[in-house]
Design an enzyme around this catalytic site. Structure first.
Site, PDB file in Angstrom:
ATOM      1  N   TYR A   1       0.857  -1.187   0.000  1.00 23.25           N
ATOM      2  CA  TYR A   1       0.000   0.000   0.000  1.00 23.25           C
ATOM      3  C   TYR A   1       0.898   1.243   0.000  1.00 23.25           C
ATOM      4  CZ  TYR A   1      -3.643  -3.290   1.611  1.00 23.25           C
ATOM      5  OH  TYR A   1      -4.492  -4.346   1.746  1.00 23.25           O
TER       6      TYR A   1
ATOM      7  N   HIS B   1       0.379 -12.000   0.800  1.00 28.23           N
ATOM      8  CA  HIS B   1      -0.674 -11.182   0.166  1.00 28.23           C
ATOM      9  C   HIS B   1      -1.345 -11.938  -0.990  1.00 28.23           C
ATOM     10  CE1 HIS B   1      -1.659  -6.622  -0.230  1.00 28.23           C
ATOM     11  NE2 HIS B   1      -2.724  -7.351  -0.414  1.00 28.23           N
TER      12      HIS B   1
ATOM     13  N   PRO C   1     -15.634  -5.166   2.663  1.00 25.38           N
ATOM     14  CA  PRO C   1     -16.968  -5.646   3.056  1.00 25.38           C
ATOM     15  C   PRO C   1     -18.062  -4.657   2.658  1.00 25.38           C
ATOM     16  CG  PRO C   1     -15.829  -4.769   4.966  1.00 25.38           C
ATOM     17  CD  PRO C   1     -14.822  -4.777   3.838  1.00 25.38           C
TER      18      PRO C   1
ATOM     19  N   ARG D   1     -16.124  -1.822  -1.608  1.00 24.75           N
ATOM     20  CA  ARG D   1     -15.283  -0.659  -1.914  1.00 24.75           C
ATOM     21  C   ARG D   1     -16.109   0.632  -1.891  1.00 24.75           C
ATOM     22  NH1 ARG D   1     -10.308  -2.772  -3.609  1.00 24.75           N
ATOM     23  NH2 ARG D   1     -10.415  -4.854  -4.497  1.00 24.75           N
TER      24      ARG D   1
HETATM   25  P1  ATR Z   1     -11.648  -1.556   1.259  1.00 27.72           P
HETATM   26  O1  ATR Z   1     -11.560  -2.751   2.147  1.00 27.72           O
HETATM   27  O2  ATR Z   1     -11.073  -1.832  -0.084  1.00 27.72           O
HETATM   28  O3  ATR Z   1     -11.158  -0.304   1.904  1.00 27.72           O
HETATM   29  P2  ATR Z   1     -14.535  -1.163   1.738  1.00 27.72           P
HETATM   30  O4  ATR Z   1     -14.251  -1.282   3.186  1.00 27.72           O
HETATM   31  O5  ATR Z   1     -15.539  -2.071   1.143  1.00 27.72           O
HETATM   32  O6  ATR Z   1     -13.194  -1.347   0.899  1.00 27.72           O
HETATM   33  O7  ATR Z   1     -14.961   0.321   1.351  1.00 27.72           O
HETATM   34  C1  ATR Z   1     -14.087   1.410   1.491  1.00 27.72           C
HETATM   35  C2  ATR Z   1     -14.692   2.605   0.819  1.00 27.72           C
HETATM   36  O8  ATR Z   1     -15.956   2.895   1.422  1.00 27.72           O
HETATM   37  C3  ATR Z   1     -13.862   3.857   0.947  1.00 27.72           C
HETATM   38  O9  ATR Z   1     -13.968   4.569  -0.260  1.00 27.72           O
HETATM   39  C4  ATR Z   1     -14.547   4.627   2.087  1.00 27.72           C
HETATM   40  O10 ATR Z   1     -14.393   6.001   1.870  1.00 27.72           O
HETATM   41  P3  ATR Z   1     -13.966   7.027   3.066  1.00 27.72           P
HETATM   42  O11 ATR Z   1     -12.513   6.821   3.292  1.00 27.72           O
HETATM   43  O12 ATR Z   1     -14.282   8.339   2.459  1.00 27.72           O
HETATM   44  O13 ATR Z   1     -14.802   6.676   4.238  1.00 27.72           O
HETATM   45  C5  ATR Z   1     -15.982   4.217   1.918  1.00 27.72           C
HETATM   46  N1  ATR Z   1     -16.723   4.150   3.205  1.00 27.72           N
HETATM   47  C6  ATR Z   1     -16.369   3.466   4.304  1.00 27.72           C
HETATM   48  N2  ATR Z   1     -17.313   3.541   5.253  1.00 27.72           N
HETATM   49  C7  ATR Z   1     -18.289   4.320   4.742  1.00 27.72           C
HETATM   50  C8  ATR Z   1     -19.552   4.781   5.242  1.00 27.72           C
HETATM   51  N3  ATR Z   1     -19.974   4.433   6.435  1.00 27.72           N
HETATM   52  N4  ATR Z   1     -20.303   5.590   4.424  1.00 27.72           N
HETATM   53  C9  ATR Z   1     -19.876   5.940   3.181  1.00 27.72           C
HETATM   54  N5  ATR Z   1     -18.709   5.527   2.666  1.00 27.72           N
HETATM   55  C10 ATR Z   1     -17.920   4.733   3.423  1.00 27.72           C
END
Ligand code: ATR
Length: 328
Positions: free
Chosen positions: A55, A123, A203, A206
């Site tokens: 990352y 990974h 979850p 994204r």
């Molecule tokens: P990952 O595991 O790849 O991070 P995820 O958990 O499914 O994916 O989703 C992450 C995305 O959801 C991010 O773009 C996050 O954006 P922010 O950093 O702006 O929060 C967004 N996200 C996470 N929680 C959220 C919520 N409660 N409401 C709206 N967007 C959310």
């Protein structure tokens, strides 16, 4: 505080925090707010934090370092290795050769400024290297006291079983959500057989499963990785946002005068309901969204609601076709 679940011998909050977005993948984040989110997470009882050397690459571990050091004894720290990156921070391959493992561990320890990693994942399994060999070298790092427990990310059922024959595997991390269910076809069963917990990443799909707000997320910036994902494009996106409306409806059904339940909470409650051995790590860079997500532990879905959510099937693949081909 938050309920806990176990990953091997580690006890963690039932929801962890995925930290990738603080440095990588979803556009340019606000680092001040990201840092505030990390501290808010600890204050709210989150004890499980997830990063990876790729990352950034490397900058996410460096960004987390001061936070991790300040809270070292209160948190379970997970990181990963296995990708090879080019100078433009693009993954160009995998390298799971055993002779590379010790250097990767030392690199993560140095960047994070700690002397032990609680959960160390491969990974992606390198198709050129038998997983037993990579995991054998990872086990040496456990013996050396630099790593506490081992995990695999996105591994096949066969690789999970082979790896567990060499050393206990405490966690399988894979994409898992209402919209991404591939892991149910074999890896999840293998993980359960060998006593590994499932750590679902993405979850919230994204961000797509966060309801009406997903439409805003859909206005993606050009440096956002999601613009390359079929599920986030054109007709697929339109169809998927239509399914997300159903999640919003269930959220509305469960809301009362005193409490608004959100789509993000529904999406996470669905994942949490798939078993006590499931520990999702939603990613966020914002305190507001963190608080929203943690509210999921208080959402109880009925059997009918669970099956209505299980029936939602996303249009388009979860990753760019090229990436999926490389992984198969
Ligand atoms: P990952 O595991 O790849 O991070 P995820 O958990 O499914 O994916 O989703 C992450 C995305 O959801 C991010 O773009 C996050 O954006 P922010 O950093 O702006 O929060 C967004 N996200 C996470 N929680 C959220 C919520 N409660 N409401 C709206 N967007 C959310």
């Amino acid at each position: 505080m938050l309920p806990t679940r176990t990953i091997g011998d580690l006890t963690v909050s039932a929801l962890g925090l995925g930290c990738m977005g603080m440095s990588h993948a979803y556009g340019t984040p606000d680092t001040t707010e990201s840092l505030a989110t990390l501290h808010a997470a600890v204050d709210a009882g989150v004890t499980f934090f997830d990063t990876a050397d790729m990352y950034g690459p490397y900058t996410n571990e460096e960004f987390l370092a001061p936070f991790v050091q300040a809270h070292r004894d209160e948190i379970v720290l997970a990181t990963k290795f296995g990708f090879v990156m080019d100078e433009n921070a693009r993954p160009i391959g995998l390298d799971g050769r055993p002779e590379r493992v010790a250097g990767c561990v030392d690199g993560s320890l140095r960047r994070l400024g700690v002397d032990v990693i609680d959960l160390y994942y491969l990974h992606r399994v390198d198709p050129q290297v038998p997983v037993e060999e990579t995991v054998g070298a990872m086990a040496e790092q456990v013996k050396a006291g630099k790593v506490r427990a081992l995990g695999l990310s996105e591994a096949s059922a066969e690789d999970i079983r082979k790896a567990a024959a060499v050393h206990p595997i405490s966690a399988l991390q894979s994409e898992y959500s209402i919209f991404t269910r591939d892991v149910e076809e074999g890896p999840l069963q293998a993980a359960r057989e060998v006593g590994a917990s499932l750590v679902p990443y993405s979850p919230l799909g994204r961000g797509m499963l966060t309801g009406g707000r997903a439409a805003t997320v859909a206005a993606l910036r050009s440096n956002d990785f999601r613009t390359t994902i079929p599920r986030w494009q054109g007709e697929n996106l339109k169809a998927n946002l239509g399914l997300v409306d159903r999640i919003d409806e269930i959220a509305a059904e469960l809301s009362t005068d005193s409490r608004t339940v959100t789509a993000a909470q529904i999406a996470l409650a669905w994942v949490l309901a798939q078993g006590d051995d499931v520990v999702p790590i939603p990613g966020t860079t914002k305190r507001k969204n963190l608080a929203d997500n943690l509210g999921a532990v208080n959402v109880a879905l009925s059997a009918d609601q669970l099956s209505a959510l299980t029936a939602l099937s996303a249009a388009g693949s979860r990753l760019p076709e090229r990436t999926l081909r490389q992984r198969s």
